[in-house]
Design a protein around this motif. Structure first.
Motif, PDB file in Angstrom:
ATOM      1  N   UNK C  28      -2.907 -50.927  45.850  1.00  0.00           N
ATOM      2  CA  UNK C  28      -1.533 -51.408  45.919  1.00  0.00           C
ATOM      3  C   UNK C  28      -0.960 -51.630  44.520  1.00  0.00           C
TER       4      UNK C  28
ATOM      5  N   UNK D  53       5.921 -46.390  33.879  1.00  0.00           N
ATOM      6  CA  UNK D  53       5.966 -47.847  33.998  1.00  0.00           C
ATOM      7  C   UNK D  53       5.154 -48.422  32.841  1.00  0.00           C
ATOM      8  N   UNK D  57       7.209 -55.003  32.454  1.00  0.00           N
ATOM      9  CA  UNK D  57       8.218 -54.493  33.397  1.00  0.00           C
ATOM     10  C   UNK D  57       9.197 -53.513  32.794  1.00  0.00           C
TER      11      UNK D  57
ATOM     12  N   UNK E  49      13.758 -51.221  39.746  1.00  0.00           N
ATOM     13  CA  UNK E  49      14.318 -50.101  38.998  1.00  0.00           C
ATOM     14  C   UNK E  49      13.847 -48.771  39.574  1.00  0.00           C
TER      15      UNK E  49
ATOM     16  N   UNK F  25       4.964 -53.284  47.635  1.00  0.00           N
ATOM     17  CA  UNK F  25       4.108 -53.296  46.439  1.00  0.00           C
ATOM     18  C   UNK F  25       2.685 -53.722  46.773  1.00  0.00           C
ATOM     19  N   UNK F  26       2.397 -53.882  48.057  1.00  0.00           N
ATOM     20  CA  UNK F  26       1.041 -54.316  48.414  1.00  0.00           C
ATOM     21  C   UNK F  26       0.462 -53.431  49.511  1.00  0.00           C
ATOM     22  N   UNK F  51       9.727 -43.827  44.077  1.00  0.00           N
ATOM     23  CA  UNK F  51       8.960 -44.750  43.231  1.00  0.00           C
ATOM     24  C   UNK F  51       9.898 -45.789  42.621  1.00  0.00           C
ATOM     25  N   UNK F  52       9.500 -47.050  42.647  1.00  0.00           N
ATOM     26  CA  UNK F  52      10.308 -48.112  42.027  1.00  0.00           C
ATOM     27  C   UNK F  52       9.445 -48.984  41.127  1.00  0.00           C
ATOM     28  N   UNK F  53      10.086 -49.579  40.154  1.00  0.00           N
ATOM     29  CA  UNK F  53       9.423 -50.504  39.232  1.00  0.00           C
ATOM     30  C   UNK F  53       9.718 -51.914  39.721  1.00  0.00           C
ATOM     31  N   UNK F  54       8.701 -52.649  40.109  1.00  0.00           N
ATOM     32  CA  UNK F  54       8.905 -53.997  40.624  1.00  0.00           C
ATOM     33  C   UNK F  54       8.382 -55.040  39.628  1.00  0.00           C
ATOM     34  N   UNK F  55       8.602 -56.297  39.948  1.00  0.00           N
ATOM     35  CA  UNK F  55       8.171 -57.376  39.055  1.00  0.00           C
ATOM     36  C   UNK F  55       6.676 -57.339  38.773  1.00  0.00           C
ATOM     37  N   UNK F  56       6.249 -57.988  37.713  1.00  0.00           N
ATOM     38  CA  UNK F  56       4.828 -58.095  37.344  1.00  0.00           C
ATOM     39  C   UNK F  56       4.166 -56.736  37.153  1.00  0.00           C
ATOM     40  N   UNK F  57       4.954 -55.799  36.567  1.00  0.00           N
ATOM     41  CA  UNK F  57       4.422 -54.467  36.256  1.00  0.00           C
ATOM     42  C   UNK F  57       3.891 -53.688  37.440  1.00  0.00           C
ATOM     43  N   UNK F  58       4.469 -53.904  38.579  1.00  0.00           N
ATOM     44  CA  UNK F  58       3.954 -53.242  39.777  1.00  0.00           C
ATOM     45  C   UNK F  58       4.701 -51.952  40.068  1.00  0.00           C
ATOM     46  N   UNK F  59       3.993 -50.831  40.086  1.00  0.00           N
ATOM     47  CA  UNK F  59       4.605 -49.609  40.572  1.00  0.00           C
ATOM     48  C   UNK F  59       4.663 -49.671  42.096  1.00  0.00           C
ATOM     49  N   UNK F  60       5.860 -49.778  42.624  1.00  0.00           N
ATOM     50  CA  UNK F  60       6.015 -49.933  44.065  1.00  0.00           C
ATOM     51  C   UNK F  60       6.666 -48.709  44.672  1.00  0.00           C
TER      52      UNK F  60
END
Lengths: 157, 157, 157, 157, 157, 157
Positions: C28, D53, D57, E49, F25-26, F51-60
């Motif tokens: 994840x 990424x 962030x 983003x 993201x999980x 693909x999105x960039x989420x908080x805490x450097x998470x590729x979501x």
């Protein structure tokens, strides 16, 4: 040093526009570069592509564009003619635009227009116009970032 | 509850392989989904796509694949036949593979194979096999995540 | 106004390093955010993620990292422990680093370090340090871009 | 109907080239559009961007380019001057190029050049030249895809 | 072993919220990392983003955020101050939230909160809280995935 | 040579549908490949991932789907059961569909269905059906692009 080229429009406007969307998995990037040009020429306010993962392992593209409601049909027509889509989605979207004014900054290589964004009398944003900076950089054979730096140093003083 | 299906190979191997790369801006996503299948069928270890921004506003695709050095020509041939490329890049790459072993976990819906990654005698990774879990989920009409959860609860006890 | 904090190292270095790569489709984003931190803490020079399209319609992630050759095993170990991979790829890569020096720029809110990149005696790049600017922006409750703008105005004069 | 404009070079060549890479998180898209143009003008064989990424962030960009080994320094110099990087990576890569020949296809709107890729005497790939097709589409105000379709109908007969 | 920390709210709510969007091609990733933090601090429900392909070969970023309708102006203000945009788009969006409850799972390293999603009395989702797991992993120097695995084994028994 | 298989529906329809969105993201890519299949099987008109960039450097991943308004609950239910989300967003969207008709093109390997998009009596789009072409390519062991080329040559003559 700072000359107002156009007076600011006095109020920002929250305008109703249309967001249009098309999913594409059977068109090449080559054609998509062309389609973007056509849509801008026809008056779209913005056009942009997002990579998407579609069924059957297909790397596709989501085309999104922003346009005035009364140009919806014009955009539809271009999308039908120039892409491979059989379905076009759209929904209304509100656009908040800042007041803009254009000032001119003098550099040692000549003038550069700077677009300013204003909200309630406060300048929130000052952006050197890319095309002005590009031309100077190419004419004088200097790095683009040096041109921007020269403009930034003169803004807001 | 845990039965070793295949004995572990005793050592991980740092193997030399080939990474191949192709940039594509004149092919549709539809065809690329097909190309991926062909490359896997021909023995590629991995094939994947990355969205890239190419010249003239073209949203393109970077195809990358990993293959044994002695299958380079076979892959080249598929890329020539099935894509629109006129140039294929490649370079050697070292692949560190963990020792793998396969164990079987019993669930109330039947057995699920679990792939384990081992390094110097320690199990670093336990992954329920997707296809086993998918079949159970579909046969019993239960969420896939419930099947995984059931397997995870039984691993490492 | 400009004080050299560290003398420049006199030569740029073309250094051999290692690029490592891992494809991930069974982990994840939440864990990947964590893995990035661990790899940086362990001394990786850079770590970054690329979205990739993998088989069976899986949106995956390509983890890439850059590290000194003698820390390869340390990175491998973290990747084994913290991700779900069973295979790690790597290849040597040459890194050209510019000479760097750090100068200090005085603003009305206090000093900001600026990192400069130098090549053959010429300053090619001046970057305000993000963390310095961020602290000022937060302490004084002003936009970050205003802090950068203030620093840029003082550089290169 | 099919006239060979340039004789084919008789052999494909597996050529050694250089792949260069730069990670960028402190530069705008506006400047990156410009940088791509400069690198192509300076002779890069290909230049493309991948979204990445990065830490804290940050949505960054991976710039990759392909160039002849003897133009490495020229490209380095542009990257130093026009981007914000302090480090440039590179590694050798082999490029397999197909033999190419250019034929001319007559359409009712005039001739269109078609690039063909040949391997061991077999035509693997026929691509209408984008710029020829674009000009016809714009001059005659017809959809680009109609121009391509007309060319495809005449190829391989 | 399972203690309800907060009673569930008895009904899921289909709530009206606002989705806001900004296209950005003249801002660096460095600033965007900062902007995300500011928007979350100001109460945005989500901020993310997407990489987008914009005109003139610009790799840009689409910022999207989800917020309550009555915080629209607050978000607008941050976007004006902290980004380079001159236009902000928004539209209403309905959000279906599951009932949530928080239970506590005891592990050998201490308690971990698990967030559960409930619909019509059925637990659909159980997610160990990332921050709890991260702290245990770092304190005890064990892989994060081992902490999650330990929690998963105790859920739903 | 061209036989109409289904008469065209006489009018395109601007239909109200629902766009649904979930940020994830999980969850792993492996599960997401499965979820896409389930949503299509349940009648979604389209499903795709960004693909999105989420908080805490998470590729979501941003899951988006398009569905009829009366299947909203069915889709919600699958998303709850098969993903890890605790919140689902949706908004109405208008879909403009072109009239479609299906014609059959005879090739030397057998017939291929071609889907045509029609607007006000004009054929705007002709797409060979992927599955027909794929089967021919695999049965006759020829490149997929050769099959498409053969079909294109016969369309519109």
């Amino acid at each position: 040093m700072v000359a107002v080229k156009h007076p600011p429009n006095n109020e920002h406007i929250d305008e109703e526009m249309m967001k249009m969307e098309v999913n594409l998995d059977d068109i090449s990037g080559e054609w998509l570069g062309y389609v973007m040009d056509k849509l801008f020429e026809a008056g779209a306010n913005d056009v942009f592509y997002t990579p998407i993962f579609m069924k059957k392992n297909r790397p596709g593209v989501l085309l999104q564009l922003l346009t005035a409601s009364n140009t919806l049909d014009k955009m539809k027509n271009i999308l039908l003619k120039e892409t491979t889509t059989l379905g076009i989605r759209y929904y209304p979207i509100t656009v908040h635009r800042m007041e803009r004014r254009f000032i001119e900054i003098e550099t040692k290589w000549g003038p550069v227009t700077v677009k300013q964004g204003i909200d309630q009398g406060h300048v929130f944003q000052s952006s050197p116009e890319y095309e002005d900076c590009r031309k100077i950089a190419e004419t004088h054979n200097i790095p683009l970032k040096e041109v921007y730096a020269a403009v930034w140093r003169k803004i807001d003083k």
